[in-house]
Design a protein around this motif. Structure first.
Motif, short mmCIF file in Angstrom:
data_model
loop_
_atom_site.label_atom_id
_atom_site.label_comp_id
_atom_site.label_asym_id
_atom_site.label_seq_id
_atom_site.Cartn_x
_atom_site.Cartn_y
_atom_site.Cartn_z
N HIS A 59 -2.76 -13.09 -0.58
CA HIS A 59 -3.19 -14.39 -1.08
C HIS A 59 -1.98 -15.31 -1.33
N LEU A 110 -5.41 -9.22 18.75
CA LEU A 110 -4.58 -10.20 18.05
C LEU A 110 -3.31 -10.50 18.85
N TYR A 148 -13.54 -17.13 -1.36
CA TYR A 148 -14.13 -15.78 -1.42
C TYR A 148 -14.22 -15.18 -0.01
N THR A 149 -14.50 -16.05 0.98
CA THR A 149 -14.62 -15.55 2.36
C THR A 149 -13.27 -14.98 2.83
N ILE A 150 -12.20 -15.71 2.52
CA ILE A 150 -10.87 -15.21 2.90
C ILE A 150 -10.61 -13.88 2.21
N MET A 151 -10.97 -13.82 0.92
CA MET A 151 -10.75 -12.58 0.17
C MET A 151 -11.52 -11.42 0.82
N ALA A 152 -12.73 -11.72 1.28
CA ALA A 152 -13.55 -10.67 1.91
C ALA A 152 -12.91 -10.19 3.20
N ARG A 153 -12.42 -11.13 4.00
CA ARG A 153 -11.81 -10.74 5.29
C ARG A 153 -10.55 -9.91 5.06
N VAL A 154 -9.77 -10.33 4.08
CA VAL A 154 -8.55 -9.58 3.75
C VAL A 154 -8.93 -8.18 3.26
N SER A 155 -10.00 -8.11 2.47
CA SER A 155 -10.46 -6.80 1.95
C SER A 155 -10.84 -5.86 3.10
N LEU A 156 -11.50 -6.42 4.11
CA LEU A 156 -11.89 -5.59 5.25
C LEU A 156 -10.65 -5.06 5.97
N PHE A 157 -9.65 -5.92 6.11
CA PHE A 157 -8.40 -5.52 6.74
C PHE A 157 -7.70 -4.43 5.90
N ILE A 158 -7.73 -4.63 4.59
CA ILE A 158 -7.14 -3.63 3.68
C ILE A 158 -7.86 -2.28 3.86
N GLY A 159 -9.18 -2.34 4.00
CA GLY A 159 -9.97 -1.12 4.20
C GLY A 159 -9.56 -0.37 5.45
N ILE A 208 -17.91 -12.52 0.03
CA ILE A 208 -18.58 -13.69 0.63
C ILE A 208 -19.87 -14.03 -0.12
N ILE A 256 -6.64 -0.68 7.07
CA ILE A 256 -5.25 -0.20 6.94
C ILE A 256 -5.23 1.06 6.07
N TYR A 257 -6.05 1.05 5.01
CA TYR A 257 -6.14 2.24 4.14
C TYR A 257 -6.59 3.44 4.95
N MET A 263 0.83 -1.20 0.00
CA MET A 263 0.00 0.00 0.00
C MET A 263 0.88 1.26 0.00
N ALA A 306 -15.48 -1.19 3.13
CA ALA A 306 -14.17 -1.40 2.50
C ALA A 306 -14.30 -2.08 1.14
N GLU A 307 -15.27 -2.95 1.00
CA GLU A 307 -15.44 -3.69 -0.25
C GLU A 307 -16.35 -2.97 -1.24
#
Lengths: 273, 205
Positions: A252, B21, B181-192, A204, B194-195, A27, A69-70
């Motif tokens: 990923h 965490l 897709y669920t993992i991708m969604a969780r990572v996306s939320l984390f990215i959000g 999801i 951090i952004y 980022m 976020a998504e």
């Protein structure tokens, strides 16, 4: 091997730290990795491109800050595309906070395109009631919507006067994070009134929508942040979606590495026993 | 100024939540309780001002829609279990709610979900490119084998057993895709998040 025994008992906080670094570093120093365009996303783009100027697009922001976020990057990219094509935006929300988030994106982008509230776009805010409300809405908008989100009578706005029923809409674009959301628009607006439905959903929810894409009930779909990044690529807008995809790709790769490593360790331990 | 205060509060609460965490701690607990409290308060206000007041009480009190007394009364019966003597009366609003939900959804689910989905399974296997034939066979086979797994009136032996096992494979592939897709969604939320921290709070990107 000692290293496998050591890795098998690795403190999970180290993994969290690695994931955090995999998100933060790309980022701060973007890699600009390429983003492939998938057919469902291209379909949304093509649908917008096919509409003549002045067509009315209903945007429903059916999400909340938990999925901002998504879905917010996709909201911005889609609104920008609509304004660029000189389409009229009729915004509403089936979720209370979604309406506010949609408003932020709408006002921000409308300013940069010199669009006028009431003529080029309106926001009628949060509309509760789910399925029952959508049934009434499609038949007659004035049964459900009498004022916009600021309390201005809807008939005093030129765009508000133009939308009387579902037939006046060229398409519905729902940014959906759950219930009520994309399924309701398919069931109550496509099946009953034949309106073209496109959607952006959280990652999801995306796999659940593919049967509707196959059946043609859903014209196009933006799935999660990846879908937003693809749409940003198509409309040539460097937004949060594209910015996040570098991090997404690196994380990923890291996770795939962890899964492979975990299985190698498991096999090693089984053989050792 | 107010915006800056809001960003600082949001940033500190984000860090407090993520501090879990490392290990459970008082900062996390404070943030968690604030989240639950604010969510409950927010929904109470939304339900009253966007739902109950404009649709039910305002027409009753200011526009003279006297017949709104019936839904108000039926709604109040939701609290009947608080008085043991009349607790049975909760059946009235529950029955009403169930009835309306069924009436609204059944027709539309049949018309908008079951029939179109069934229709979408009748796919051609002739006169189309080879890739599409394979794709269509997979869809038709996937539906039939998965349904076979959920056929419980006969023991899963012989051909039925083989079909059910193939159905399990189709379901596993589907669950795998969903999990990805669920993992991708969780990572996306984390990215959000951090952004938000790097852009809105620290301003480094």
């Amino acid at each position: 091997m000692k290293i496998f025994d050591h890795l098998a008992h690795l403190d999970r906080r180290i993994i969290f730290l690695l994931v955090a670094l995999a998100v933060i570093i790309p980022m701060v120093a973007p890699l600009n990795l390429p983003v492939d365009i998938t057919k469902p996303v291209k379909n949304v783009y093509n649908k917008v491109e096919s509409l003549p100027p002045g067509s009315i697009v209903l945007i429903s922001t059916d999400y909340d800050p938990g999925s901002e976020a998504e879905l917010y990057p996709a909201t911005e990219a889609f609104i920008e595309h609509c304004f660029r094509k000189d389409l009229k935006i009729y915004m509403m929300g089936l979720w209370p906070a979604g309406s506010e988030l949609g408003n932020i994106a709408l006002n921000k982008i409308a300013q940069s395109y010199n669009k006028r509230y009431g003529e080029d776009y309106i926001n009628v805010g949060y509309r509760p009631g789910g399925a029952v409300m959508l049934l009434s809405l499609g038949r007659n908008f004035s049964d459900v919507i009498k004022v916009d989100y600021q309390g201005t009578p809807i008939d005093s706005l030129p765009l508000g006067r133009r939308v009387k029923s579902a037939k006046d809409l060229s398409m519905v674009m729902t940014f959906s994070a759950g219930d009520p959301g994309i399924l309701h628009w398919i069931l109550y607006f496509h099946a009953r009134y034949g309106v073209t439905i496109c959607g952006a959903t959280t990652a999801i929810m995306a796999p659940q929508q593919y049967p509707y894409l196959s059946s043609g009930q859903l014209t196009g779909l933006l799935g999660g942040l990846k879908g937003a990044a693809e749409y940003e690529t198509l409309v040539d807008r460097k937004g949060r979606g594209l910015r996040g995809m570098d991090s997404q790709s690196i994380v990923h790769l890291l996770l795939v590495g962890f899964i492979v490593l975990g299985n190698v360790i498991l096999l090693y331990q089984r053989r050792k026993k | 100024m107010i915006n800056a205060i809001g960003i600082w509060i949001a940033a500190l609460l984000t860090l407090a939540i993520y501090s879990f965490l490392y290990k459970d701690n008082p900062f996390y607990k404070i943030a968690e309780n604030i989240f639950v409290g604010v969510s409950a308060g927010y929904w109470a206000v939304v339900l009253w001002y966007d739902f109950a007041w404009p649709n039910l009480f305002e027409p009753f009190f200011t526009k003279g829609q006297w017949y709104n007394i019936f839904p108000i009364f039926i709604g109040l019966l939701m609290f009947a279990p608080l008085i043991p003597k009349i607790s049975w009366m909760i059946r009235i609003p529950l029955t009403f709610t169930m009835g309306v939900a069924m009436a609204v959804s059944i027709t539309q689910i049949v018309q908008g979900d079951i029939f179109p989905q069934l229709q979408a399974t009748f796919l051609p296997l002739k006169g189309i490119p080879v890739f599409n034939v394979i794709s269509n066979i997979l869809i038709i086979g996937g539906v039939i084998f998965t349904l076979t797994y959920f056929y419980f009136s006969k023991e899963h032996k012989g051909a039925l057993g083989i079909g059910a096992k193939i159905g399990i494979w189709f379901m596993m592939i589907s669950f795998g895709a969903s999990f990805g897709y669920t993992i991708m969604a969780r990572v996306s939320l984390f990215i959000g998040r951090i952004y938000f921290l790097l852009h809105n709070w620290l301003g480094v990107i």
